[in-house]
Design a protein around this motif. Structure first.
Motif, mmCIF file in Angstrom:
data_model
loop_
_atom_site.group_PDB
_atom_site.id
_atom_site.type_symbol
_atom_site.label_atom_id
_atom_site.label_comp_id
_atom_site.label_asym_id
_atom_site.label_seq_id
_atom_site.Cartn_x
_atom_site.Cartn_y
_atom_site.Cartn_z
ATOM 1 N N LYS A 1 38.257 40.927 35.436
ATOM 2 C CA LYS A 1 39.649 40.750 35.000
ATOM 3 C C LYS A 1 40.460 40.016 36.060
ATOM 4 O O LYS A 1 41.218 39.093 35.752
ATOM 5 N N GLU A 2 40.312 40.459 37.309
ATOM 6 C CA GLU A 2 41.068 39.831 38.404
ATOM 7 C C GLU A 2 40.667 38.367 38.581
ATOM 8 O O GLU A 2 41.514 37.516 38.832
ATOM 9 N N GLU A 3 39.389 38.078 38.459
ATOM 10 C CA GLU A 3 38.921 36.695 38.597
ATOM 11 C C GLU A 3 39.477 35.826 37.473
ATOM 12 O O GLU A 3 39.934 34.692 37.702
ATOM 13 N N ILE A 4 39.445 36.326 36.238
ATOM 14 C CA ILE A 4 39.991 35.579 35.098
ATOM 15 C C ILE A 4 41.477 35.343 35.298
ATOM 16 O O ILE A 4 41.982 34.219 35.116
ATOM 17 N N LYS A 5 42.193 36.369 35.699
ATOM 18 C CA LYS A 5 43.642 36.252 35.922
ATOM 19 C C LYS A 5 43.947 35.210 36.991
ATOM 20 O O LYS A 5 44.810 34.339 36.803
ATOM 21 N N LYS A 6 43.222 35.258 38.091
ATOM 22 C CA LYS A 6 43.447 34.325 39.196
ATOM 23 C C LYS A 6 43.182 32.883 38.760
ATOM 24 O O LYS A 6 43.986 31.978 39.030
ATOM 25 N N GLU A 7 42.061 32.659 38.086
ATOM 26 C CA GLU A 7 41.695 31.294 37.672
ATOM 27 C C GLU A 7 42.675 30.742 36.636
ATOM 28 O O GLU A 7 43.022 29.564 36.677
ATOM 29 N N ILE A 8 43.114 31.561 35.707
ATOM 30 C CA ILE A 8 44.066 31.083 34.695
ATOM 31 C C ILE A 8 45.411 30.789 35.356
ATOM 32 O O ILE A 8 46.054 29.768 35.064
ATOM 33 N N ASN A 9 45.855 31.673 36.260
ATOM 34 C CA ASN A 9 47.144 31.432 36.941
ATOM 35 C C ASN A 9 47.108 30.175 37.798
ATOM 36 O O ASN A 9 48.147 29.554 38.028
ATOM 37 N N ASN A 10 45.915 29.763 38.252
ATOM 38 C CA ASN A 10 45.802 28.528 39.030
ATOM 39 C C ASN A 10 46.120 27.287 38.206
ATOM 40 O O ASN A 10 46.542 26.273 38.758
ATOM 41 N N ILE A 11 45.915 27.347 36.893
ATOM 42 C CA ILE A 11 46.176 26.166 36.065
ATOM 43 C C ILE A 11 47.552 26.206 35.381
ATOM 44 O O ILE A 11 47.999 25.186 34.881
ATOM 45 N N LEU A 12 48.197 27.361 35.373
ATOM 46 C CA LEU A 12 49.497 27.468 34.698
ATOM 47 C C LEU A 12 50.617 26.918 35.579
ATOM 48 O O LEU A 12 50.586 27.059 36.802
ATOM 49 N N ILE A 13 51.613 26.337 34.950
ATOM 50 C CA ILE A 13 52.744 25.743 35.670
ATOM 51 C C ILE A 13 54.010 26.578 35.491
ATOM 52 O O ILE A 13 54.779 26.774 36.428
ATOM 53 N N ASN A 14 54.249 27.098 34.293
ATOM 54 C CA ASN A 14 55.524 27.739 33.943
ATOM 55 C C ASN A 14 55.541 29.251 34.090
ATOM 56 O O ASN A 14 56.350 29.912 33.473
ATOM 57 N N GLY A 15 54.687 29.798 34.878
ATOM 58 C CA GLY A 15 54.660 31.246 35.074
ATOM 59 C C GLY A 15 53.240 31.718 35.302
ATOM 60 O O GLY A 15 52.328 30.911 35.503
ATOM 61 N N GLU A 16 53.082 33.015 35.264
ATOM 62 C CA GLU A 16 51.770 33.611 35.493
ATOM 63 C C GLU A 16 51.505 34.694 34.469
ATOM 64 O O GLU A 16 52.441 35.322 33.969
ATOM 65 N N ILE A 17 50.219 34.922 34.209
ATOM 66 C CA ILE A 17 49.880 36.074 33.383
ATOM 67 C C ILE A 17 49.878 37.302 34.293
ATOM 68 O O ILE A 17 49.556 37.219 35.476
ATOM 69 N N GLU A 18 50.292 38.410 33.748
ATOM 70 C CA GLU A 18 50.419 39.643 34.521
ATOM 71 C C GLU A 18 49.143 40.474 34.509
ATOM 72 O O GLU A 18 48.832 41.150 35.472
#
Length: 181
Positions: free
Chosen positions: A154-171
């Motif tokens: 879960k943490e790895e998925i969250k980190k990798e997705i947040n690396n590509i997002l510009i307008n915020g982060e997934i919690e």
């Protein structure tokens, strides 16, 4: 009778001083009487002191307890997170000896007040799915078969997705279904 006058045949003292000396003499009854009369006052004083001390300490402790309750503020619970559902993932694990099949349903949680991230998640859904597929393809069964392994995933998925997002982060990342066969 002159000679007999000096001799006192009775037990009564002749002078008042002799009566006082004889009264001051040791008597068990008088000692017990004195102890009881003085000890009763001492015992009553001790009991009263203990009772008063108990009530004073009790009131001090209750005041401290009230102060603790008054100073503790309840923080409001955060608003529930919005959910972005990804489609099912069906992939093979990286196991060499015996390939395993994994079926996972993943939901991404984000701040519902951030409308920009909601739009970005919709626009980048294909890119996000690709990130998740690459992560899952690298995993072996032993990496994701335990609770701790799933939490690391879960943490790895969250980190990798947040690396590509510009307008915020997934919690957070939620697994709706997780099957390894």
């Amino acid at each position: 009778m002159g000679e007999n006058e000096d001799i006192n045949l009775t037990d009564e003292p002749e002078t008042p001083e002799e009566a006082a000396v004889e009264a001051r003499g040791f008597s068990l009854g008088k000692l017990i009487e004195w102890i009881l009369s003085n000890m009763i006052t001492v015992v009553v004083a001790v009991v009263l002191s203990v009772v008063v001390s108990f009530f004073i300490m009790n009131s001090i402790i209750s005041k401290k307890s009230e102060d603790v309750y008054k100073t503790v503020k309840i923080t409001p619970k955060p608003a529930p997170l919005a959910i972005f559902m990804l489609d099912d993932f069906r992939i093979n694990t990286a196991d060499i000896d015996e390939p395993r099949f994994v079926r996972v349903k993943i939901n991404l949680a984000y701040n519902q007040g951030n409308k920009q991230i909601q739009n970005e998640l919709v626009e980048r859904k294909v890119q996000i799915r690709d990130v998740v597929l690459r992560i899952l393809n690298r995993k072996e069964k032993r990496d994701i078969d335990t609770v701790e392994g799933k939490e690391r995933l879960k943490e790895e998925i969250k980190k990798e997705i947040n690396n590509i997002l510009i307008n915020g982060e997934i919690e957070d990342v939620y697994f709706d279904e997780f099957v390894i066969s």
